[in-house]
Write an enzyme that holds these catalytic residues in place. Sequence first.
Site, PDB file in Angstrom:
ATOM      1  N   SER A  88      -3.922  14.751   3.244  1.00 29.29           N
ATOM      2  CA  SER A  88      -3.377  15.726   4.054  1.00 29.29           C
ATOM      3  C   SER A  88      -2.695  16.644   3.142  1.00 29.29           C
ATOM      4  O   SER A  88      -1.337  16.544   3.345  1.00 29.29           O
ATOM      5  CB  SER A  88      -2.407  15.027   4.988  1.00 29.29           C
ATOM      6  OG  SER A  88      -1.693  13.865   4.903  1.00 29.29           O
ATOM      7  N   GLY A 112      -0.387  12.178   0.199  1.00 37.58           N
ATOM      8  CA  GLY A 112      -0.240  12.063  -1.391  1.00 37.58           C
ATOM      9  C   GLY A 112      -1.570  12.223  -1.889  1.00 37.58           C
ATOM     10  O   GLY A 112      -2.707  12.080  -1.277  1.00 37.58           O
ATOM     11  N   GLY A 159      -5.431   8.261  -4.851  1.00 38.10           N
ATOM     12  CA  GLY A 159      -5.182   7.260  -5.928  1.00 38.10           C
ATOM     13  C   GLY A 159      -3.599   7.017  -6.127  1.00 38.10           C
ATOM     14  O   GLY A 159      -3.324   6.125  -6.714  1.00 38.10           O
ATOM     15  N   ALA A 160      -2.928   7.633  -4.803  1.00 43.02           N
ATOM     16  CA  ALA A 160      -1.350   7.469  -5.099  1.00 43.02           C
ATOM     17  C   ALA A 160      -1.018   6.226  -4.582  1.00 43.02           C
ATOM     18  O   ALA A 160      -0.141   5.602  -5.127  1.00 43.02           O
ATOM     19  CB  ALA A 160      -0.724   8.670  -4.175  1.00 43.02           C
ATOM     20  N   GLY A 161      -1.705   5.665  -3.708  1.00 41.93           N
ATOM     21  CA  GLY A 161      -1.528   4.161  -3.289  1.00 41.93           C
ATOM     22  C   GLY A 161      -1.283   4.011  -1.812  1.00 41.93           C
ATOM     23  O   GLY A 161      -0.716   3.107  -1.058  1.00 41.93           O
TER      24      GLY A 161
HETATM   25  P1  ADP Z   1      -5.046   6.507  -2.153  1.00 39.46           P
HETATM   26  O1  ADP Z   1      -5.205   5.731  -0.370  1.00 39.46           O
HETATM   27  O2  ADP Z   1      -3.537   7.063  -2.009  1.00 39.46           O
HETATM   28  O3  ADP Z   1      -6.078   7.076  -2.478  1.00 39.46           O
HETATM   29  P2  ADP Z   1      -5.555   3.699  -3.057  1.00 39.46           P
HETATM   30  O4  ADP Z   1      -4.264   2.772  -2.147  1.00 39.46           O
HETATM   31  O5  ADP Z   1      -6.776   3.847  -2.476  1.00 39.46           O
HETATM   32  O6  ADP Z   1      -4.824   5.021  -3.013  1.00 39.46           O
HETATM   33  O7  ADP Z   1      -5.568   3.420  -4.663  1.00 39.46           O
HETATM   34  C1  ADP Z   1      -4.420   3.250  -5.252  1.00 39.46           C
HETATM   35  C2  ADP Z   1      -4.736   2.220  -6.511  1.00 39.46           C
HETATM   36  O8  ADP Z   1      -3.867   2.191  -7.291  1.00 39.46           O
HETATM   37  C3  ADP Z   1      -5.215   0.917  -6.165  1.00 39.46           C
HETATM   38  O9  ADP Z   1      -6.114   0.599  -6.817  1.00 39.46           O
HETATM   39  C4  ADP Z   1      -4.036   0.042  -6.597  1.00 39.46           C
HETATM   40  O10 ADP Z   1      -4.393  -1.188  -6.610  1.00 39.46           O
HETATM   41  C5  ADP Z   1      -3.682   0.928  -7.698  1.00 39.46           C
HETATM   42  N1  ADP Z   1      -2.035   0.619  -8.075  1.00 39.46           N
HETATM   43  C6  ADP Z   1      -1.595   0.532  -9.198  1.00 39.46           C
HETATM   44  N2  ADP Z   1      -0.204   0.427  -9.087  1.00 39.46           N
HETATM   45  C7  ADP Z   1       0.263   0.558  -8.150  1.00 39.46           C
HETATM   46  C8  ADP Z   1       1.406   0.721  -7.418  1.00 39.46           C
HETATM   47  N3  ADP Z   1       2.559   0.560  -8.233  1.00 39.46           N
HETATM   48  N4  ADP Z   1       1.538   1.156  -6.074  1.00 39.46           N
HETATM   49  C9  ADP Z   1       0.328   1.174  -5.244  1.00 39.46           C
HETATM   50  N5  ADP Z   1      -0.844   1.329  -5.854  1.00 39.46           N
HETATM   51  C10 ADP Z   1      -0.863   0.938  -7.170  1.00 39.46           C
END
Ligand code: ADP
Length: 184
Positions: free
Chosen positions: A84, A10, A13-15
């Site tokens: 990815s 994803g 920032g996707a989570g």
């Molecule tokens: P990625 O690994 O995909 O780059 P991260 O997990 O590092 O993303 O970052 C996602 C950010 O979004 C985190 O700071 C998380 O706390 C925030 N966030 C806010 N709402 C959600 C949600 N519903 N699900 C997942 N993450 C969320």
Amino acid sequence: MTGFVLWFTGLSGAGKTTIANNVEPELERRGLVVDHLDGDIVRTHLSKGLGFSKEDRDTNIARIGWVASRLARAGAVVIVSAISPYEELRRHARSLVEQHAPFVEIFVDTSLEECARRDPKGLYARAFAGEIEDFTGVSAPYEEPLDPELRLETAGRTPSESAAAVIERLEQLNLLPGRVESEA
Ligand code: ADP
């Protein structure tokens, strides 16, 4: 016993990392040996020195796929969280892994607008200002998975609710032993 690979893909920032971090302890509670290959961490070790050109991204994902396949073959559950962005390389990773173990692709489906609003690392602000080249979703492509084992919409769900949906899908796929209940 062979393990399996749980591959989160994803936008930045996707989570992916946050949800993976919620899934990991639940797998450990079930007695599984878990390793987590997180994109940001891999880039400080296994892929140190690689950048974000298509070629370097492909090399990074091919390396992660290869390592994941070896660990899964040895019995570990391998969680990968890496953008990815290219379907072809995800397919390549899947084919390496599936020689030995199941591959479970989780598309963490968070819109670009929502990722940019969260902007946990401040990268979108810089990418929109033109300060970062080849930034996925802004100045480099993200190819959505066509047929993932699970598509996870994160809007309106907490990370722990998303993690529960992942565990439920793994149960459906018969990849999880039951929880080990501690004796009273
Ligand atoms: P990625 O690994 O995909 O780059 P991260 O997990 O590092 O993303 O970052 C996602 C950010 O979004 C985190 O700071 C998380 O706390 C925030 N966030 C806010 N709402 C959600 C949600 N519903 N699900 C997942 N993450 C969320």
